[in-house]
Design an enzyme around this catalytic site. Sequence first.
Site, PDB file in Angstrom:
ATOM      1  N   ASP A  16       0.869  -1.164   0.000  1.00  0.00           N
ATOM      2  CA  ASP A  16       0.000   0.000   0.000  1.00  0.00           C
ATOM      3  C   ASP A  16       0.917   1.228   0.000  1.00  0.00           C
ATOM      4  O   ASP A  16       2.110   1.124   0.312  1.00  0.00           O
ATOM      5  CB  ASP A  16      -0.888  -0.047   1.248  1.00  0.00           C
ATOM      6  N   ASP A  18      -0.075   4.987   1.053  1.00  0.00           N
ATOM      7  CA  ASP A  18      -0.228   5.937   2.158  1.00  0.00           C
ATOM      8  C   ASP A  18      -0.375   5.170   3.476  1.00  0.00           C
ATOM      9  O   ASP A  18      -1.359   4.460   3.680  1.00  0.00           O
ATOM     10  CB  ASP A  18      -1.431   6.849   1.903  1.00  0.00           C
TER      11      ASP A  18
HETATM   12 MG   LIG Z   1      -3.008   3.070   3.570  1.00  0.00          MG
END
Ligand SMILES: [Mg+2]
Length: 175
Positions: A16, A18
Site C-alpha cells: 500500500d 499511504d
Molecule cells: Mg493506507
Amino acid sequence: MTTLPSPMGRPCAFLDRDGVLIEDTGYPHRIEEIRWIPGIMPAIRRLNAAGMAVCIVTNQAGVARGKYDQATVARVHVWMAEQARAAGARIDGFAYCPFHEKAEDERYRRASPRRKPGPGMIEDWLANFPLRREGSFLIGDRETDLQAAAAAGIPGHLFPGGDMDEFVSRLLVAA
Ligand SMILES: [Mg+2]
C-alpha cells in the site's frame, strides 16, 4: 545447485502507499509534504535482495474527489521511484485507482474492482507482468488492504507502525 527462475516469474511484495510507503497525512499529493515511513528504503532493498518484485497498489480517491488530478499522481510516483532508486531501492511499479462510487466528477464515479478492498490492482499485476502469486504477499495499514489481499489469494500483513525494515525482516524470516 542451480536454481532456474520460475517461468511464472517472481513473487511480489505488494505495498500500500499511504501509511506503508509514506506517512498517511490525508491525501498527500505534494512532493514537499511527503514523509517516508521510517526504514522503508532498507525494507525495499531487503525485498529486492530476496528476489521479490515490489509493486505499489494504492487507492487514490483524491482524484475522484477533485483534490488533485491523475497527472499529479503520476508525477509524484515518478518522483518516489527516483528517490528510491537514489537510495539503492527498486520499486518495480505503481498501480492506483482513481475511482470512487460517490465521486463528484462523473468521469471517476464508478464502483471499480480495482479499488481496495477489491483485488483488481493485484490481479492486474499478476496477470500482466511476470509475477507469480505463490510467495507473494501484501503489506497494508488498513483492513481494506488485507481484504484485497485475501480476495487475490495472497497473505496480507497489517503494518502496525514503527520501523518498516524490522517489520519486513520478520516477515521474510517467517516465510
Ligand atoms: Mg493506507
